[in-house]
Design a protein around this motif. Structure first.
Motif, PDB file in Angstrom:
ATOM      1  N   GLY A 219       2.480  -1.405   2.799  1.00 53.15           N
ATOM      2  CA  GLY A 219       3.779  -1.486   2.147  1.00 53.15           C
ATOM      3  C   GLY A 219       4.914  -1.560   3.143  1.00 53.15           C
ATOM      4  O   GLY A 219       4.714  -1.701   4.354  1.00 53.15           O
ATOM      5  N   HIS A 220       6.127  -1.402   2.628  1.00 55.39           N
ATOM      6  CA  HIS A 220       7.299  -1.564   3.481  1.00 55.39           C
ATOM      7  C   HIS A 220       7.575  -0.352   4.359  1.00 55.39           C
ATOM      8  O   HIS A 220       8.263  -0.468   5.368  1.00 55.39           O
ATOM      9  CB  HIS A 220       8.512  -1.921   2.619  1.00 55.39           C
ATOM     10  CG  HIS A 220       8.470  -3.337   2.139  1.00 55.39           C
ATOM     11  ND1 HIS A 220       7.684  -3.732   1.082  1.00 55.39           N
ATOM     12  CD2 HIS A 220       9.070  -4.454   2.604  1.00 55.39           C
ATOM     13  CE1 HIS A 220       7.824  -5.028   0.896  1.00 55.39           C
ATOM     14  NE2 HIS A 220       8.652  -5.495   1.803  1.00 55.39           N
ATOM     15  N   SER A 221       7.046   0.822   4.005  1.00 53.85           N
ATOM     16  CA  SER A 221       7.136   1.937   4.945  1.00 53.85           C
ATOM     17  C   SER A 221       6.371   1.599   6.217  1.00 53.85           C
ATOM     18  O   SER A 221       6.826   1.867   7.327  1.00 53.85           O
ATOM     19  CB  SER A 221       6.548   3.209   4.321  1.00 53.85           C
ATOM     20  OG  SER A 221       7.370   3.702   3.306  1.00 53.85           O
ATOM     21  N   ALA A 222       5.195   1.006   6.041  1.00 48.82           N
ATOM     22  CA  ALA A 222       4.421   0.582   7.207  1.00 48.82           C
ATOM     23  C   ALA A 222       5.172  -0.474   7.988  1.00 48.82           C
ATOM     24  O   ALA A 222       5.250  -0.417   9.230  1.00 48.82           O
ATOM     25  CB  ALA A 222       3.063   0.044   6.754  1.00 48.82           C
ATOM     26  N   SER A 318       0.410   7.476   9.000  1.00 50.29           N
ATOM     27  CA  SER A 318      -0.086   7.319   7.639  1.00 50.29           C
ATOM     28  C   SER A 318       1.051   6.844   6.747  1.00 50.29           C
ATOM     29  O   SER A 318       1.920   7.616   6.350  1.00 50.29           O
ATOM     30  CB  SER A 318      -0.646   8.647   7.119  1.00 50.29           C
ATOM     31  OG  SER A 318      -1.064   8.517   5.777  1.00 50.29           O
ATOM     32  N   ALA A 319       1.046   5.552   6.422  1.00 49.32           N
ATOM     33  CA  ALA A 319       2.089   4.955   5.583  1.00 49.32           C
ATOM     34  C   ALA A 319       1.445   4.382   4.321  1.00 49.32           C
ATOM     35  O   ALA A 319       1.654   3.222   3.963  1.00 49.32           O
ATOM     36  CB  ALA A 319       2.833   3.874   6.358  1.00 49.32           C
ATOM     37  N   THR A 320       0.649   5.207   3.676  1.00 53.08           N
ATOM     38  CA  THR A 320      -0.156   4.759   2.541  1.00 53.08           C
ATOM     39  C   THR A 320       0.465   5.085   1.189  1.00 53.08           C
ATOM     40  O   THR A 320      -0.193   4.985   0.160  1.00 53.08           O
ATOM     41  CB  THR A 320      -1.552   5.400   2.611  1.00 53.08           C
ATOM     42  OG1 THR A 320      -1.402   6.825   2.713  1.00 53.08           O
ATOM     43  CG2 THR A 320      -2.324   4.885   3.811  1.00 53.08           C
ATOM     44  N   GLY A 321       1.728   5.476   1.180  1.00 53.03           N
ATOM     45  CA  GLY A 321       2.394   5.796  -0.075  1.00 53.03           C
ATOM     46  C   GLY A 321       2.304   7.273  -0.414  1.00 53.03           C
ATOM     47  O   GLY A 321       1.864   8.099   0.396  1.00 53.03           O
ATOM     48  N   PHE A 322       2.727   7.604  -1.638  1.00 54.01           N
ATOM     49  CA  PHE A 322       2.858   8.997  -2.036  1.00 54.01           C
ATOM     50  C   PHE A 322       2.321   9.201  -3.445  1.00 54.01           C
ATOM     51  O   PHE A 322       2.143   8.247  -4.195  1.00 54.01           O
ATOM     52  CB  PHE A 322       4.334   9.423  -1.971  1.00 54.01           C
ATOM     53  CG  PHE A 322       4.973   9.126  -0.644  1.00 54.01           C
ATOM     54  CD1 PHE A 322       4.941  10.058   0.378  1.00 54.01           C
ATOM     55  CD2 PHE A 322       5.589   7.904  -0.393  1.00 54.01           C
ATOM     56  CE1 PHE A 322       5.507   9.789   1.611  1.00 54.01           C
ATOM     57  CE2 PHE A 322       6.159   7.618   0.836  1.00 54.01           C
ATOM     58  CZ  PHE A 322       6.114   8.569   1.837  1.00 54.01           C
ATOM     59  N   ARG A 323       2.105  10.458  -3.781  1.00 54.60           N
ATOM     60  CA  ARG A 323       1.599  10.782  -5.111  1.00 54.60           C
ATOM     61  C   ARG A 323       2.268  12.080  -5.590  1.00 54.60           C
ATOM     62  O   ARG A 323       2.717  12.897  -4.772  1.00 54.60           O
ATOM     63  CB  ARG A 323       0.086  10.948  -5.088  1.00 54.60           C
ATOM     64  CG  ARG A 323      -0.394  12.088  -4.224  1.00 54.60           C
ATOM     65  CD  ARG A 323      -1.913  12.250  -4.247  1.00 54.60           C
ATOM     66  NE  ARG A 323      -2.596  11.138  -3.615  1.00 54.60           N
ATOM     67  CZ  ARG A 323      -3.913  11.123  -3.390  1.00 54.60           C
ATOM     68  NH1 ARG A 323      -4.656  12.156  -3.757  1.00 54.60           N
ATOM     69  NH2 ARG A 323      -4.487  10.095  -2.809  1.00 54.60           N
ATOM     70  N   ASN A 439       8.511  -0.985  -2.286  1.00 53.20           N
ATOM     71  CA  ASN A 439       8.727  -0.362  -0.990  1.00 53.20           C
ATOM     72  C   ASN A 439       8.349   1.095  -1.049  1.00 53.20           C
ATOM     73  O   ASN A 439       8.985   1.873  -1.755  1.00 53.20           O
ATOM     74  CB  ASN A 439      10.217  -0.520  -0.626  1.00 53.20           C
ATOM     75  CG  ASN A 439      10.543   0.043   0.727  1.00 53.20           C
ATOM     76  OD1 ASN A 439       9.702   0.618   1.390  1.00 53.20           O
ATOM     77  ND2 ASN A 439      11.781  -0.107   1.113  1.00 53.20           N
ATOM     78  N   ASP A 440       7.302   1.514  -0.339  1.00 49.86           N
ATOM     79  CA  ASP A 440       6.912   2.910  -0.327  1.00 49.86           C
ATOM     80  C   ASP A 440       8.076   3.807   0.097  1.00 49.86           C
ATOM     81  O   ASP A 440       8.179   4.933  -0.340  1.00 49.86           O
ATOM     82  CB  ASP A 440       5.738   3.134   0.627  1.00 49.86           C
ATOM     83  CG  ASP A 440       4.449   2.544   0.096  1.00 49.86           C
ATOM     84  OD1 ASP A 440       3.532   2.343   0.895  1.00 49.86           O
ATOM     85  OD2 ASP A 440       4.358   2.300  -1.108  1.00 49.86           O
ATOM     86  N   ALA A 441       8.933   3.275   0.994  1.00 48.39           N
ATOM     87  CA  ALA A 441      10.034   4.100   1.466  1.00 48.39           C
ATOM     88  C   ALA A 441      10.982   4.466   0.345  1.00 48.39           C
ATOM     89  O   ALA A 441      11.712   5.428   0.438  1.00 48.39           O
ATOM     90  CB  ALA A 441      10.806   3.368   2.573  1.00 48.39           C
ATOM     91  N   SER A 442      10.976   3.682  -0.747  1.00 45.21           N
ATOM     92  CA  SER A 442      11.873   4.011  -1.847  1.00 45.21           C
ATOM     93  C   SER A 442      11.532   5.346  -2.451  1.00 45.21           C
ATOM     94  O   SER A 442      12.370   5.986  -3.070  1.00 45.21           O
ATOM     95  CB  SER A 442      11.789   2.923  -2.926  1.00 45.21           C
ATOM     96  OG  SER A 442      10.522   2.916  -3.523  1.00 45.21           O
TER      97      SER A 442
END
Length: 446
Positions: A219-222, A318-323, A439-442
């Motif tokens: 994603g965009h965090s990566a 680790s830029a794999t998103g969040f939960r 975008n994961d950063a969002s």
């Protein structure tokens, strides 16, 4: 699907009106909920796990938001601030996370109407009904909520008439493992694995300079971290970059020229150019199975084309998103989508396979209601594992929720949201090269 009565918005008849509304999390959406409750004349308490408000945002304060001030300030909060003499910020300027906190959130939290109702250093670990687990139904709606929290003094409990959980997801990253579980051996190398969006060019520069970093995630965090590392590599000899993804390509980053989000296409092109120039090495179709410690770093063992392969690196991002953290809500009656883990009525509106930040439909209390009367997930946590959240959406969520709590059903159901074409997300790039979309950063903006 459980049928829920959405036509009974007032809590006074339940005998709970002497209790405050509990807001979990003092980030932008939690503080926006507070501002709306102030305008409605409803008492509240905000419980913030960090020692300061907006503790998650402070961790990625070096990140520059994609959207300008005009899209990241809550209307109710703005009204309270301006009444106290706060000067509106340049609407077209793009703040960093630190500027968002210092110039907007801290003044908001310092208002007399809000400051005395914030409890920092209070980590809510469980929410239930007073004297009831999730199986008991009789008089449930008339029973206060009970929040159990850990503080510096030990474990404490608080009661509330309603709960708005805006605790976000930044503190709960997705696993590095493709199975959804932490890879075997993670604990042994935890000191060499970084959370998403490290400050590569700032306070963490010495950690990454001259070393080999492998960024995991599509994603965009990566992408933001890859671009920051590429800039660091120009300045610090010996800095090497590997990008590890589990699919054939990073479809959420590498976008076509006809992408409706020009900035998103721009970030993809920049990363593509670095890959083509050999400045970023890509390893695709790599499913991490376990991690091991080497003398100098980390060994990633993964499945690739049916075989086990190894990749050695100094550091892993680790830029794999969040939960969302749902463990704290085990005694609350939730109705969540089976896949995204968002409220069931909201999930189709935010499906990341269909929607980007700018195409999510307006939604409010009705889509966020659970079988537990008076309990709401809002902000990034309401999106579950979908990375398409934006601040403006969260602000409209809590405006609608607080209207419902006040008994104003007309205002609660009249949800409106005008989004900029590219949405309100965040990026660690300069303004002209920032991105949005999925975008994961969002999810930092919770």
């Amino acid at each position: 699907m459980t049928l829920i009565d959405l036509t009974v918005p007032t809590l006074q008849r339940r005998g709970l009106d002497t209790l405050p509304v509990a807001i979990i999390g003092a980030g932008p959406v939690g503080l926006a909920a507070a501002a709306n409750l102030v305008e409605r004349g409803i008492d509240f308490v905000i419980y913030e796990a960090g020692d300061e408000i907006a503790s998650s945002i402070r961790q990625w304060g070096h990140t520059r938001l994609f959207s300008p001030w005009q899209h990241v300030i809550d209307p109710a909060s703005s009204r309270l601030l301006e009444a106290a003499g706060w000067q509106a910020l340049a609407p077209e300027a793009l703040p960093t996370g630190t500027e968002l906190v210092e110039q907007y959130l801290e003044p908001l939290a310092a208002l007399d109407e809000i400051a005395g109702r914030i409890r920092t250093g209070v980590k809510v670990e469980a929410v239930t009904r007073q004297g009831m687990d999730r199986t008991r139904t009789a008089r449930r709606a008339a029973t206060p909520f009970l929040l159990r929290a850990r503080t510096a003094d030990g474990v404490e409990e608080y009661t509330a008439r309603a709960v708005i959980d805006t605790s976000g997801t930044y503190a709960h990253p997705n696993s590095l493992g493709s199975s959804g579980l932490d890879p075997l051996g993670l604990a042994d190398v935890a000191d060499r694995v970084s959370h998403a969006l490290p400050d590569v060019l700032g306070r963490e520069r010495a950690r990454f300079a001259g070393r080999h970093t492998t960024v995991v995630g599509a994603g965009h965090s990566a992408a933001n971290t890859l671009l920051a590392l590429a800039e660091l590599a120009e300045q610090e000899p010996g800095t090497r970059i590997t990008w590890l993804i589990r699919n054939v390509s990073a479809v959420r980053v590498t976008t076509s020229d006809d992408d409706g989000l020009a900035a998103r296409a721009s970030i993809g092109r920049r990363v593509d150019a670095l890959v083509a120039a050999g400045r970023i090495t890509v390893i695709d179709r790599f499913e991490i199975v376990r991690l091991g410690r080497t003398d100098d770093g980390v060994r990633l063992v993964g499945a690739r084309d049916g075989e086990l392969v190894e990749h050695d690196t100094d550091l892993v991002v680790s830029a794999t998103g969040f939960r969302p953290d749902l463990d704290m809500l085990r005694e609350i009656r939730l109705e969540l989508d089976d896949i995204v883990e968002a409220p069931k009525r909201l999930a189709p509106l935010i499906d990341p396979n269909v929607h980007t930040c700018g195409t999510v439909e307006p939604h409010g209390f009705a889509e966020l209601t659970h079988p537990e009367p008076g309990f709401f997930l809002a902000g990034m946590k309401s999106y579950g594992r979908a990375p398409t959240f934006l601040l403006a959406t969260g602000y409209e969520q809590v405006r609608s929720i607080t209207a419902w709590l006040a008994g104003d059903l007309a205002a609660a159901t009249n949800v409106e949201l005008v989004l900029p074409e590219t949405g309100v997300c965040s990026t660690s790039l300069a303004a002209e090269a920032s991105s949005c979309g999925t975008n994961d950063a969002s999810s930092c903006c919770s």
